[in-house]
Design an enzyme around this catalytic site. Structure first.
Site, PDB file in Angstrom:
ATOM      1  N   ASN A 112       0.827  -1.207   0.000  1.00 18.45           N
ATOM      2  CA  ASN A 112       0.000   0.000   0.000  1.00 18.45           C
ATOM      3  C   ASN A 112       0.864   1.261   0.000  1.00 18.45           C
ATOM      4  O   ASN A 112       1.985   1.258   0.489  1.00 18.45           O
ATOM      5  CB  ASN A 112      -0.933   0.011   1.220  1.00 18.45           C
ATOM      6  CG  ASN A 112      -1.854  -1.202   1.238  1.00 18.45           C
ATOM      7  OD1 ASN A 112      -2.062  -1.839   0.199  1.00 18.45           O
ATOM      8  ND2 ASN A 112      -2.363  -1.548   2.408  1.00 18.45           N
ATOM      9  N   HIS A 129       5.680  -0.767  -2.834  1.00 21.00           N
ATOM     10  CA  HIS A 129       5.200  -0.067  -4.029  1.00 21.00           C
ATOM     11  C   HIS A 129       5.308   1.439  -3.879  1.00 21.00           C
ATOM     12  O   HIS A 129       4.655   2.195  -4.589  1.00 21.00           O
ATOM     13  CB  HIS A 129       3.749  -0.489  -4.325  1.00 21.00           C
ATOM     14  CG  HIS A 129       3.683  -1.904  -4.814  1.00 21.00           C
ATOM     15  ND1 HIS A 129       2.501  -2.614  -4.889  1.00 21.00           N
ATOM     16  CD2 HIS A 129       4.649  -2.765  -5.229  1.00 21.00           C
ATOM     17  CE1 HIS A 129       2.758  -3.844  -5.343  1.00 21.00           C
ATOM     18  NE2 HIS A 129       4.058  -3.946  -5.543  1.00 21.00           N
ATOM     19  N   CYS A 160       9.495  20.334 -10.673  1.00 21.95           N
ATOM     20  CA  CYS A 160      10.571  20.139  -9.706  1.00 21.95           C
ATOM     21  C   CYS A 160      11.210  21.497  -9.401  1.00 21.95           C
ATOM     22  O   CYS A 160      11.641  22.196 -10.343  1.00 21.95           O
ATOM     23  CB  CYS A 160      11.612  19.189 -10.297  1.00 21.95           C
ATOM     24  SG  CYS A 160      13.122  19.088  -9.325  1.00 21.95           S
ATOM     25  N   GLY A 200      -5.131  -8.933   3.592  1.00 20.14           N
ATOM     26  CA  GLY A 200      -5.762  -8.055   2.602  1.00 20.14           C
ATOM     27  C   GLY A 200      -5.082  -7.946   1.265  1.00 20.14           C
ATOM     28  O   GLY A 200      -5.010  -6.857   0.692  1.00 20.14           O
ATOM     29  N   ASN A 226      -8.311 -12.763   5.232  1.00 14.75           N
ATOM     30  CA  ASN A 226      -8.980 -12.225   4.046  1.00 14.75           C
ATOM     31  C   ASN A 226     -10.440 -12.677   4.123  1.00 14.75           C
ATOM     32  O   ASN A 226     -10.701 -13.814   4.506  1.00 14.75           O
ATOM     33  CB  ASN A 226      -8.304 -12.809   2.789  1.00 14.75           C
ATOM     34  CG  ASN A 226      -8.647 -12.025   1.530  1.00 14.75           C
ATOM     35  OD1 ASN A 226      -9.791 -11.605   1.334  1.00 14.75           O
ATOM     36  ND2 ASN A 226      -7.661 -11.796   0.673  1.00 14.75           N
TER      37      ASN A 226
END
Ligand code: APR
Length: 261
Positions: A112, A129, A160, A200, A226
């Site tokens: 997540n 991630h 930037c 999950g 789950n």
């Protein structure tokens, strides 16, 4: 807990899982979007409500999509950031943070990008991630910007401050590699844990989804939480059917009573 038709007596499974957790020396908690569902953040692959049931990931979560229409992709992340910013950690996140206080060594390996584990109090979190709370310029020369660093810029995407290139979220898009430090740490911790608690995830996106097998092959006991059986359920030793926000607090209570026994 929700009705379970095809599982052994659920309370026996919960007590067995609690006993295993209470004895763990190195626990790795591997989480996916489902752990944030009860915070109001949609998952990806659930029918109807999943993000990929409503949007085409190839139009929103690839470097090509960003190059093709940076403002469109940026606005989608801005929306998701807003949803996450309004969200609160749910009892599932809080229970995982509680395990860190109860057990000798707990690390969270999450897919997540919402930062809710950290907000719940987990202090050892590996974001496989990336994070929607951090930004870099598109060629990656300048990193670590936060939303505040460009809040006053009107242009979307913002640029930037160092080189003037477009900024992008430091998240892993389809077709991109995982951040090497995070991936190597996750592999090492999965290979070194004695228990892995999965919460999950559909377990279908690699290489992140390989972590439970790394743990299993290293001899760890693998527990899966789950509401539905997922791609990892068959490799796990114990399957606890139910939403994380309900199962995890019950599990922590049972761990606590095993520790106090
Ligand atoms: N508690 C626990 N799990 C839940 C809950 C809940 N309340 N509600 C749903 N789930 C489960 C679903 O049954 C499903 O198995 O969460 C899982 C979510 O799966 P996905 O939507 O595929 O999310 P995830 O596994 O995290 O996806 C992995 O795919 O698109 C990429 O980068 C994205 O990190 C993401 C990766």
């Amino acid at each position: 807990m929700s009705e379970r038709l095809d599982d052994p007596r659920p309370d026996d499974v919960l007590q067995t899982a609690a006993r295993v957790l209470a004895r763990s020396a190195k626990l790795a908690v591997f989480t996916g979007a489902g752990v944030s569902k009860e915070s109001g953040i949609p998952t990806f692959r659930e029918p109807e409500t999943g993000l990929w049931a409503q949007y085409d990931p190839m139009q929103l979560a690839t470097p090509e999509a960003y190059r093709k229409d940076p403002a469109f992709v940026w606005s989608w992340y801005e929306h998701r950031f807003g949803v996450a910013a309004d969200a609160e950690p749910n009892p599932g996140h809080l229970a995982i943070a509680e395990l860190e206080r109860l057990l000798p060594r707990v690390v969270v390996i999450t897919q997540n990008i919402d930062g809710l584990h950290q907000r719940a109090g987990s202090s050892q979190v590996i974001e496989l991630h990336g994070s929607m709370h951090s930004f870099r310029c598109i060629d990656g020369r300048h990193r670590g910007y936060s939303w505040d660093d460009f809040a006053e810029q009107k242009e979307k995407p913002p640029r930037c401050p160092e080189c003037g290139d477009y900024l992008r979220p430091e998240v892993v898009w389809f077709g991109e590699g995982l951040p090497p430090d995070a991936f190597n740490a996750a592999q090492r911790l999965s290979a070194g844990c004695d228990v892995m608690l999965i919460v999950g995830t559909s377990g279908v996106v690699y290489p992140a989804a390989a972590m439970p097998m790394v743990a299993k092959e290293a001899g760890a006991t693998v527990i899966d939480v789950n509401p539905e059986r997922d791609a990892l359920s068959q490799t796990c030793d114990l399957f606890l059917r139910g939403p994380g926000g309900e199962v995890l607090p019950e599990l922590v209570l049972a761990v606590r009573s095993h520790l106090e026994a």
